[in-house]
Scaffold this motif. Structure first.
Motif, mmCIF file in Angstrom:
data_model
loop_
_atom_site.group_PDB
_atom_site.id
_atom_site.type_symbol
_atom_site.label_atom_id
_atom_site.label_comp_id
_atom_site.label_asym_id
_atom_site.label_seq_id
_atom_site.Cartn_x
_atom_site.Cartn_y
_atom_site.Cartn_z
ATOM 1 N N ALA A 66 25.005 5.218 14.750
ATOM 2 C CA ALA A 66 24.804 3.948 15.437
ATOM 3 C C ALA A 66 25.776 3.820 16.597
ATOM 4 O O ALA A 66 26.905 4.307 16.541
ATOM 5 C CB ALA A 66 25.001 2.775 14.472
ATOM 6 N N THR B 155 20.977 4.082 16.434
ATOM 7 C CA THR B 155 20.608 2.676 16.317
ATOM 8 C C THR B 155 21.631 1.785 17.018
ATOM 9 O O THR B 155 22.830 1.943 16.805
ATOM 10 C CB THR B 155 20.528 2.256 14.836
ATOM 11 O OG1 THR B 155 19.608 3.110 14.161
ATOM 12 C CG2 THR B 155 20.059 0.808 14.707
ATOM 13 N N VAL C 50 23.744 -1.342 17.068
ATOM 14 C CA VAL C 50 24.185 -2.271 16.032
ATOM 15 C C VAL C 50 25.370 -3.074 16.551
ATOM 16 O O VAL C 50 26.283 -2.506 17.169
ATOM 17 C CB VAL C 50 24.607 -1.510 14.746
ATOM 18 C CG1 VAL C 50 25.123 -2.493 13.695
ATOM 19 C CG2 VAL C 50 23.447 -0.715 14.188
#
Length: 274
Positions: free
Chosen positions: A4, A35, A37
């Motif tokens: 992330a 990702t 985040v």
């Protein structure tokens, strides 16, 4: 292992949209899913601001991954200092979450901290060229806060700027946007607002080099940095400020952030995209 790109978080959709853009670029270079985040706040932004996609914050994202059997995470910090107050707070939250969910392992990469000075120097050189400046003064500005390592990084960047640019610039100073009160936090001095009151800057072209990665409370178009600068200019007609670009918008950022993730992928082939 899950990867992330993580930032502090903001209620401004533009901040998370920028994080999504950088995460996608990092993932393309690293050849793996990354990702976006945020530590906090982003899950409070309506999904319609992201074309219906959810904006993930740290705790629910990790919980969801753990529920699916994931036990290893690697985080690429999208903030200047992974060892500063934000990074330490994130680690504390993750350690508590690991205990609560039965255990998982996590690591943080160095993010941009090792390349920060080089990026800032690039931004200053760009500003000097674009504005046609001759030996301007330079102010390196960070957020300020309760952890001395952030001030140490800011001061080290300012020293590198002076060492590398040498005779092409004037004096270099480091300042913080804000600081907790009390003598214990003297390492945040001077504050940016205080420095701009110096008579030495009157009539001097000054490049402001912010150590911020994305527009937000401090570095956005209407943020504290610009408001503080404009207020100082109104008090001092001789103040001439020129803003260097943000660190996080430098074109080399995705490649720098992808390096340790590529190394992680080597040890974890399942990270590769299908």
């Amino acid at each position: 292992m899950k990867a992330a790109l993580i930032d502090n978080g903001s209620l401004e959709p533009a901040v998370h949209q920028n994080l999504r853009k950088i995460a996608a670029a990092v993932g393309r270079i690293a050849g793996m899913p990354v990702t976006p985040v945020s530590w906090k706040h982003s899950d409070r932004i309506p999904a319609k601001a992201f074309d219906g996609e959810k904006a993930w914050t740290l705790s629910p994202w990790v919980r969801g991954c753990v529920a699916q059997g994931e036990r290893e995470f690697v985080f690429a910090p999208f903030f200047a200092n992974p060892k500063g107050a934000i990074g330490l707070a994130m680690r504390t939250d993750l350690e508590a979450l690991a205990m609560e969910t039965g255990g998982f392992e996590f690591t943080f990469t160095a993010g941009l901290s090792r390349d920060l000075a080089a990026i800032v120097i690039d931004r200053i050189v760009e500003t000097i060229a674009q504005c046609g400046l001759h030996r301007p003064a330079v102010i390196v500005v960070d957020h300020g806060g309760p952890v001395a390592t952030s001030a140490e990084l800011r001061n080290a960047v300012a020293m590198d700027v002076l060492e590398v640019l040498g005779d092409s610039i004037g004096p270099v100073a480091a300042a913080s946007m804000e600081s907790p009160g009390g003598a214990a936090f003297e390492f945040n001095r001077p504050l940016f607002s205080e420095l701009l009151s110096s008579p030495a800057l009157a009539g001097v072209d000054t490049v402001v080099a912010p150590l911020f990665l994305a527009p937000g409370r401090h570095a956005g178009p209407g943020g504290d940095l610009v408001r503080t600068a404009r207020a100082a200019e109104s008090r001092n007609a001789g103040l001439r400020l020129h803003f260097a670009g943000l660190v996080g918008t430098h074109p080399r950022v995705p490649e720098i952030l992808s390096r340790p993730l590529q190394a992680a992928r080597t040890n974890h082939p399942q990270l590769e995209t299908p």
